[in-house]
Design a protein around this motif. Structure first.
Motif, PDB file in Angstrom:
ATOM      1  N   VAL A 195       2.414   1.921  -9.998  1.00  0.00           N
ATOM      2  CA  VAL A 195       1.017   1.570 -11.355  1.00  0.00           C
ATOM      3  C   VAL A 195       1.780   0.204 -12.166  1.00  0.00           C
ATOM      4  CG1 VAL A 195      -0.834   2.120 -12.600  1.00  0.00           C
ATOM      5  CG2 VAL A 195      -0.349   3.276 -10.743  1.00  0.00           C
ATOM      6  N   GLU A 196       3.153   0.953 -12.899  1.00  0.00           N
ATOM      7  CA  GLU A 196       3.780   0.469 -13.322  1.00  0.00           C
ATOM      8  C   GLU A 196       4.051  -1.209 -12.673  1.00  0.00           C
ATOM      9  OE1 GLU A 196       6.092   3.193 -16.190  1.00  0.00           O
ATOM     10  OE2 GLU A 196       7.102   2.520 -15.251  1.00  0.00           O
ATOM     11  N   TRP A 197       4.209  -0.807 -11.329  1.00  0.00           N
ATOM     12  CA  TRP A 197       5.211  -2.093 -10.543  1.00  0.00           C
ATOM     13  C   TRP A 197       3.313  -2.840 -10.330  1.00  0.00           C
ATOM     14  CZ3 TRP A 197       5.939  -2.372  -4.762  1.00  0.00           C
ATOM     15  CH2 TRP A 197       6.713  -3.432  -4.309  1.00  0.00           C
ATOM     16  N   GLY A 198       2.279  -2.993 -10.505  1.00  0.00           N
ATOM     17  CA  GLY A 198       1.572  -3.363 -10.515  1.00  0.00           C
ATOM     18  C   GLY A 198       1.210  -3.642  -8.841  1.00  0.00           C
TER      19      GLY A 198
ATOM     20  N   VAL B   8       1.265  -1.113  -0.095  1.00  0.00           N
ATOM     21  CA  VAL B   8      -0.037  -0.342  -0.073  1.00  0.00           C
ATOM     22  C   VAL B   8       1.042   0.680   0.176  1.00  0.00           C
ATOM     23  CG1 VAL B   8      -1.550   1.312   1.339  1.00  0.00           C
ATOM     24  CG2 VAL B   8      -1.995  -1.215   0.775  1.00  0.00           C
ATOM     25  N   PHE B   9       0.532   2.227  -0.745  1.00  0.00           N
ATOM     26  CA  PHE B   9       1.027   3.865  -1.103  1.00  0.00           C
ATOM     27  C   PHE B   9       0.806   4.470  -0.337  1.00  0.00           C
ATOM     28  CE2 PHE B   9       3.891   6.134  -4.582  1.00  0.00           C
ATOM     29  CZ  PHE B   9       4.709   6.590  -3.187  1.00  0.00           C
TER      30      PHE B   9
ATOM     31  N   ALA C 278      -4.493   5.934 -16.620  1.00  0.00           N
ATOM     32  CA  ALA C 278      -5.374   6.432 -17.662  1.00  0.00           C
ATOM     33  C   ALA C 278      -4.373   5.561 -18.643  1.00  0.00           C
ATOM     34  CB  ALA C 278      -6.129   7.821 -18.198  1.00  0.00           C
ATOM     35  N   GLU C 279      -2.928   6.728 -18.846  1.00  0.00           N
ATOM     36  CA  GLU C 279      -1.693   6.607 -19.663  1.00  0.00           C
ATOM     37  C   GLU C 279      -1.540   5.035 -19.768  1.00  0.00           C
ATOM     38  OE1 GLU C 279       2.128   7.963 -20.478  1.00  0.00           O
ATOM     39  OE2 GLU C 279       1.189   9.381 -19.479  1.00  0.00           O
ATOM     40  N   LEU C 280      -0.759   4.104 -18.121  1.00  0.00           N
ATOM     41  CA  LEU C 280      -0.769   2.283 -18.895  1.00  0.00           C
ATOM     42  C   LEU C 280      -1.953   1.855 -18.417  1.00  0.00           C
ATOM     43  CD1 LEU C 280       1.965   2.749 -16.129  1.00  0.00           C
ATOM     44  CD2 LEU C 280       2.163   3.504 -18.238  1.00  0.00           C
ATOM     45  N   GLY C 281      -3.008   2.174 -19.007  1.00  0.00           N
ATOM     46  CA  GLY C 281      -4.073   1.017 -19.730  1.00  0.00           C
ATOM     47  C   GLY C 281      -3.752   0.318 -18.208  1.00  0.00           C
ATOM     48  N   VAL C 282      -3.985   0.574 -17.580  1.00  0.00           N
ATOM     49  CA  VAL C 282      -4.852  -0.028 -15.898  1.00  0.00           C
ATOM     50  C   VAL C 282      -5.703   0.484 -15.146  1.00  0.00           C
ATOM     51  CG1 VAL C 282      -2.365  -0.584 -15.480  1.00  0.00           C
ATOM     52  CG2 VAL C 282      -3.494   1.298 -14.694  1.00  0.00           C
ATOM     53  N   ARG C 283      -6.791  -0.021 -14.338  1.00  0.00           N
ATOM     54  CA  ARG C 283      -7.249   0.445 -13.479  1.00  0.00           C
ATOM     55  C   ARG C 283      -7.125   0.124 -12.013  1.00  0.00           C
ATOM     56  NH1 ARG C 283     -13.403  -0.863 -10.564  1.00  0.00           N
ATOM     57  NH2 ARG C 283     -13.964   1.662 -10.836  1.00  0.00           N
ATOM     58  N   GLN C 284      -6.113   1.539 -11.673  1.00  0.00           N
ATOM     59  CA  GLN C 284      -6.211   1.761 -10.092  1.00  0.00           C
ATOM     60  C   GLN C 284      -6.604   1.269  -8.509  1.00  0.00           C
ATOM     61  OE1 GLN C 284      -2.425   0.805  -9.462  1.00  0.00           O
ATOM     62  NE2 GLN C 284      -2.883   0.625  -7.590  1.00  0.00           N
ATOM     63  N   ARG C 285      -6.204   0.694  -8.225  1.00  0.00           N
ATOM     64  CA  ARG C 285      -7.439   0.614  -6.744  1.00  0.00           C
ATOM     65  C   ARG C 285      -6.726   1.777  -5.972  1.00  0.00           C
ATOM     66  NH1 ARG C 285      -7.340  -5.697  -4.286  1.00  0.00           N
ATOM     67  NH2 ARG C 285      -9.065  -6.233  -5.663  1.00  0.00           N
ATOM     68  N   VAL C 286      -8.228   2.174  -5.345  1.00  0.00           N
ATOM     69  CA  VAL C 286      -7.340   3.609  -4.227  1.00  0.00           C
ATOM     70  C   VAL C 286      -8.221   3.237  -3.211  1.00  0.00           C
ATOM     71  CG1 VAL C 286      -6.362   4.702  -6.373  1.00  0.00           C
ATOM     72  CG2 VAL C 286      -8.832   4.683  -5.210  1.00  0.00           C
TER      73      VAL C 286
END
Length: 409
Positions: free
Chosen positions: A117-120, A102-103, A140-148
């Motif tokens: 985000v790149e690390w997952g 968790v960051f 959005a740029e990396l094409g992922v849906r990030q949990r927050v």
């Protein structure tokens, strides 16, 4: 109150940790040094897992972190919270799966967010509207849906030092619940396709030894969670420890979790203990250099333990290399730095025959000492030596003057 690590033994007046004597440790690894009792650290971490078997335990990495400790945490099944790119790098070096990280942080840079985000990374705790926009754009740029998770300021006074209280309305952290900013943050995250609202987060402060504030924060956060439909609640860390024999015994993890569960029925809980795991597991070992009246000078000081100067933190110390039957005399243990405020322990009874070359051990030195240590007066930082089952090994090496000189072009 017993404040020494669990494997502590005194044989012939000499301190032993993990089955290894202080004299041997000083001869092999030098002083000052942080001596980490691995069995004690693991047992304290396990106590949190046992207290929350149906939730998540994130070790608070800012208390103390190195790759070897990350490996212990991974083996035990704990998750990890980090609050800078540097701590994230240590988590990666130690092999922690990114999904269990968790960051945190109130001012994560775009570069740090991108790396995460790149690390997952498992979850980012967003701390401002700027960060929500920044993270949404990166994801959005990396094409992922990030949990927050959204960090909420619940307006609770934890009755701790002002510098480590984080849950009040006047805080640099999080979104105010009372001012309606937390509601706005929930709506903002929900409007971003690249973000997933995974849970709510709060952290009211550190070195807290009264359960009332924890319970109040949990109740307020649970009420807010119910209004948003969120089912995950991270209530942070902050449980205090005893630093001197006269301090009251702090609540246990099980006692704290009983209070939190009472207020959060139906929610999946997470907690973030750091100090309560790392703090009591480590002893700082120093060599006495001079004895001048009531002042006993050792070979470390405010560079390896800034907490007395920053917070007025109280510690104790004990003669660690021999037995003495001499009468006790009240002294002040000071460091080697060019500051009158370089004081480690005030008004401490120690044997009156204390002399140069003796070893002094300071317990409860594992949290916010090595992690906050610096190079004032160009003093290299001490090593961290893990002891277990009669053996010792370096898990953070001693800095050298060559290390310091490498910084200069």
């Amino acid at each position: 109150m017993d404040i020494w690590p669990q494997t502590t033994a005194w044989t012939g007046g000499q301190l032993h940790l993990g089955g290894v004597g202080a004299v041997e440790l000083a001869e092999v690894y030098g002083t000052p040094a942080y001596l980490l009792d691995e069995a004690d650290f693991r047992a304290r971490a396990q106590a949190w897992l046992d207290a929350l078997p149906d939730g998540d335990v994130h070790y608070g990495g800012k208390a103390f972190l190195c790759p070897e400790v990350v490996r212990w945490l991974d083996e035990l099944g704990l998750s990890l919270d980090v609050c800078t790119g540097g701590e994230m790098a240590v988590a990666r070096a130690g092999g922690m799966p990114p999904g269990r990280v968790v960051f945190h942080g109130n001012n994560k840079s775009p570069a740090e967010l991108r790396r995460a985000v790149e690390w997952g990374i498992g979850c980012v705790v967003v701390d401002s509207f700027t960060e929500i926009d920044r993270l949404a754009a990166v994801a959005a740029e990396l094409g992922v849906r990030q949990r927050v998770m959204i960090r909420v300021t619940p307006g609770v006074d934890p009755r701790t030092h002002a510098a480590i209280a984080t849950g009040g309305e006047d805080s640099k952290f999080g979104f105010s619940l009372a001012a309606g900013l937390a509601d706005r943050a929930v709506a903002r995250v929900a409007a971003e396709p690249s973000l997933e609202l995974y849970g709510l987060h709060s952290h009211i402060g550190s070195q807290i030894v009264e359960l009332e504030a924890f319970g109040l924060a949990a109740a307020r956060m649970a009420e807010f969670a119910a209004s948003t439909g969120v089912t995950r609640l991270d209530l942070g860390g902050g449980l205090g420890v005893a630093y001197t024999p006269g301090d009251p015994a702090p609540p246990t993890p099980a006692e704290l979790l009983a209070v939190l569960r009472k207020e959060t029925e139906g929610l999946r809980l997470a907690v973030e203990p750091g100090r309560s795991i790392a703090g009591p597991s480590t002893v700082a070992l120093y060599e006495v250099g001079t004895v001048k009246g009531r002042y006993v000078s050792v070979d470390g000081g405010m560079s390896d333990n800034p907490r007395p100067g920053m917070y007025g933190a109280a510690y104790t110390a004990a003669l660690a290399n021999r037995r003495s039957d001499a009468p006790l005399s009240e002294v002040t243990v000071v460091g080697k730095h060019c500051e009158s405020g370089d004081v480690l322990v005030r008004d401490l009874p120690l044997p009156s025959d204390l002399r140069p070359g003796d070893l002094l051990a300071v317990p409860v030195s594992g949290a916010y000492q090595r992690s906050m240590a610096g190079n004032y007066n160009h003093v290299p930082r001490p090593p961290v030596v893990a002891v277990a089952d009669g053996s010792a090994r370096v898990i953070v090496r001693r800095e050298s003057e060559d290390d310091l000189l490498r910084l200069y072009p």
